[in-house]
Enzyme design. Structure first.
Site, PDB file in Angstrom:
ATOM      1  CG  HIS A   1      -5.005  -2.819  -0.217  1.00  0.00           C
ATOM      2  ND1 HIS A   1      -4.598  -2.157  -1.358  1.00  0.00           N
ATOM      3  CD2 HIS A   1      -4.465  -2.133   0.828  1.00  0.00           C
ATOM      4  CE1 HIS A   1      -3.855  -1.115  -1.019  1.00  0.00           C
ATOM      5  NE2 HIS A   1      -3.752  -1.084   0.294  1.00  0.00           N
TER       6      HIS A   1
ATOM      7  CG  ASP B   1      -6.544  -3.463  -3.686  1.00  0.00           C
ATOM      8  OD1 ASP B   1      -7.446  -2.953  -3.001  1.00  0.00           O
ATOM      9  OD2 ASP B   1      -5.442  -2.915  -3.892  1.00  0.00           O
TER      10      ASP B   1
ATOM     11  CB  SER C   1      -0.950  -0.018   1.206  1.00  0.00           C
ATOM     12  OG  SER C   1      -1.853   1.055   1.141  1.00  0.00           O
TER      13      SER C   1
END
Length: 450
Positions: free
Chosen positions: A427, A374, A188
């Site tokens: 994610h 994601d 991320s």
């Protein structure tokens, strides 16, 4: 693991200049602490892996100290790679990466009954084949703290600087790892690796890619997709300027808001972190610590939700006996949270792509992977910026397999760059597909094709 609510820019790309920058060496008194037992861990006796925790001061003026968890490789610590794992957000604790993604601990997701939540050994930990430092950074994250309020004023560049100082000092005190191959890893907002998952680069494509991703997944209509393409060309989809574009993107946001964007096939659940600004009508947890301090915790997800484990993590990490076992300095962090919304955080690196080019063309290997379900940082955008680097293809797009089944798709490029999708993952891919991600990492770290 889910990052905090703000995903908009890259954070710590300058960390990769570790090999190119010259920093002075600091005298360092060790603050390392060996943890042999953990409250709530169900296996009898000592932990079946080597766990060390500690603090390292990275700012002498404001007394900034970063907390870390270090776990040795179960294979060959003296020769296996050393990973510095940086969790995203910015503002999410490294313990998320440790207990939700690639570490040797997992919470048992069972209804909280007032006793300490339980953990078990996770068989698909990346410390099977590597030594891992999980770093609570930037300051204010997890158990990291500053002795002065100004020390909490941080951003992309200061986070990078602090991470480099931390690593230098840590290696001074752990000189047995100086000759081990070093990799920076994360996902991320921390995904500036060079093992990086669903990474944010700061480019518009990171989040603009949500629209073609949603269209490809059958979430939005042909008409809406075509309308956005026509009216939003050159726009930042997060902050559109032209009214016709903004109107269409609001319709798109309405569709998106119905989904668990970290994994679009999972039920929509509360995150259990960070604390929402408006808590009216929301079920909240209340915990009384052994010291009789009352903590009003995050929203409580339903037990069926993956995020229920995040709630259990909050309870566990705020227990006095847990903090004593981890050797947390008393009084430095009033309330541990899995993810904090760092309102004071300055996003002062606009894009990481030039750093991606500099590092890979300097001979450093890179693995970029994306969970293909994601919607926060979709693989569609990641694939596009990888291609924008204009590296030649060395191994064309193909499937990769684990246990005789397709685990995802991959393509390799010149300058030792590998891109891979993880089929069915969200994610934070290892949280959803642990077995497959360990196989991916094992092959890549061993210089083999996926």
């Amino acid at each position: 693991m889910l990052p905090a609510a703000n995903y908009a820019h890259p954070s710590i790309m300058l960390l990769f200049l570790f090999f190119l920058c010259i920093f002075r060496w600091f005298l360092f008194a060790s603050a390392a602490f060996k943890v042999t037992h953990l409250p709530g861990f169900l296996q009898q006796g000592a932990l079946p892996f080597h766990l060390e925790t500690g603090y390292i001061e990275v700012d002498e003026v404001y007394g900034v100290e970063l907390f870390y968890y270090f776990i040795e490789s179960e294979r060959n610590p003296s020769e296996d790679p050393l990973l510095l794992w940086l969790t995203g957000g910015p503002g999410c604790s490294a313990f998320s990466g440790l207990s939700l993604e690639i570490g040797p601990l997992k919470f048992i997701s069972e209804r909280y009954n007032g006793s300490l939540p339980n953990l078990v050994y996770h068989p698909y930990s990346w410390n099977k084949i590597s030594n891992i430092i999980f770093l609570d950074s930037p300051v204010g994250t997890g158990f990291s703290f500053s002795n002065h309020p100004q020390g909490y004023e941080t951003g992309d560049k200061s986070w990078s600087k602090h991470a480099i100082i931390f690593l230098r000092k840590w290696l001074i005190d752990h000189q047995q790892f100086l000759s081990n191959p070093l990799y920076i890893a994360g996902d991320s907002y921390a995904g500036k690796g060079y093992v990086i998952g669903n990474p944010s680069t700061g480019e518009l494509i990171d989040y603009n890619a949500r629209v073609p991703f949603a269209f490809g997944m059958g979430i939005i209509s042909d008409e809406l997709y075509q309308g956005i393409n026509k009216n939003c060309e050159g726009e930042d989809y997060v902050n559109p300027k032209r009214p016709p574009c903004a109107s269409l993107l609001q319709i798109f946001e309405d569709f998106k808001s119905e989904l668990m964007t970290s994994h679009i096939l999972e039920p929509k659940c509360s995150l259990a972190a960070p604390k929402p600004k408006n808590t009216a009508g929301t079920r909240r947890s209340m915990q009384v610590q052994e010291s009789n301090t009352v903590l009003f915790g995050p929203p409580i997800p339903e037990l069926k939700c993956r995020t229920y484990a995040y709630y259990l993590m909050y309870i566990w990490a705020n227990s006095n006996i847990v903090q004593e076992a981890l050797n947390v300095k008393k009084g430095t962090v009033k309330e541990w949270q899995r993810c904090l919304d760092l309102n004071y955080y300055k996003k002062d690196i606009s894009s990481s792509l030039k750093y991606q080019v500099n590092i890979t063309t300097s001979g450093y290997r890179a693995l970029v992977y994306s969970g293909d379900h994601d919607m926060l940082v979709p693989f569609v955008g990641t694939k596009e910026w990888v291609k924008s680097l204009k590296f030649s293809v060395t191994d064309r797009w193909r499937s990769w397999h684990v246990g005789g089944q397709v685990a995802g798709y991959t393509e390799s490029y010149s300058n030792n760059l590998t891109f891979a999708t993880v089929k069915g993952a969200g994610h934070t891919a290892p949280e959803y597909k642990a077995k497959e991600c360990l196989a991916m990492f094992r092959r890549w770290i061993s210089h083999r094709l996926l």
